[in-house]
Design a protein around this motif. Structure first.
Motif: not given
Length: 155
Positions: A44-52, A69-79, A145-148
């Motif tokens: 399991n340690a190396g098993r990863t799912v990334e969702v953009e 309110q000001q917003v901007e579209w971003r691409l968020v990669r959740i790992a 869980c992490s994100f960029e």
């Protein structure tokens, strides 16, 4: 991404989840543009799912003086790292691409829970395994869980 390779990003914690959701406005009406599943043989340690997800990021809150309110579209990669369980389905009845109700990430029982179909009602990370629950058809449970945040490309 190669098996065992870690993605750069910001690690989420149970305490940082509310700010993460607020920053991206709960991911409401976000659009899933990519899902990657890595399932190496070494456990399991190396098993990863990334969702953009293409999502709105709040860049300036509205409020005083009638400021909008000001917003901007971003691409968020959740790992999601160290996958314990996942269920990612797409049918006409349960589409996956547009996140009408946003997405939720919670923490329960020592695991992060990413729910891509949290529904409009009160949500709990523990509800993922509730068979009577009509939501939670699309989820990932992991140790970390992490994100960029990227500027694109957008589809």
């Amino acid at each position: 991404m190669e098996a065992g390779e870690e993605m750069a990003g910001v690690e989420l914690s149970e305490e940082s989840l509310p700010d993460f959701h607020e920053r991206f406005l709960g991911f409401e009406d976000g659009v899933v543009s990519r899902i990657s599943i890595v399932l190496p043989r070494d456990g399991n340690a190396g098993r990863t799912v990334e969702v953009e997800v293409q999502a709105m990021e709040e860049t300036s809150p509205g409020g005083e003086g009638g400021r909008a309110q000001q917003v901007e579209w971003r691409l968020v990669r959740i790992a999601m790292h160290g996958i314990d369980a996942y269920r990612l389905t797409e049918t006409h009845r349960y589409p996956l691409q547009v996140l009408s109700d946003g997405l939720k990430i919670g923490f329960a029982g020592g695991f992060f829970v990413l729910d891509l179909d949290p529904g409009p009602d009160e949500w709990s990370a523990r509800a993922i395994h509730d068979t009577a629950n009509s939501y939670s058809k699309q989820y990932v449970v992991s140790q970390r869980c992490s994100f960029e945040v990227l500027d694109g490309p957008f589809i």
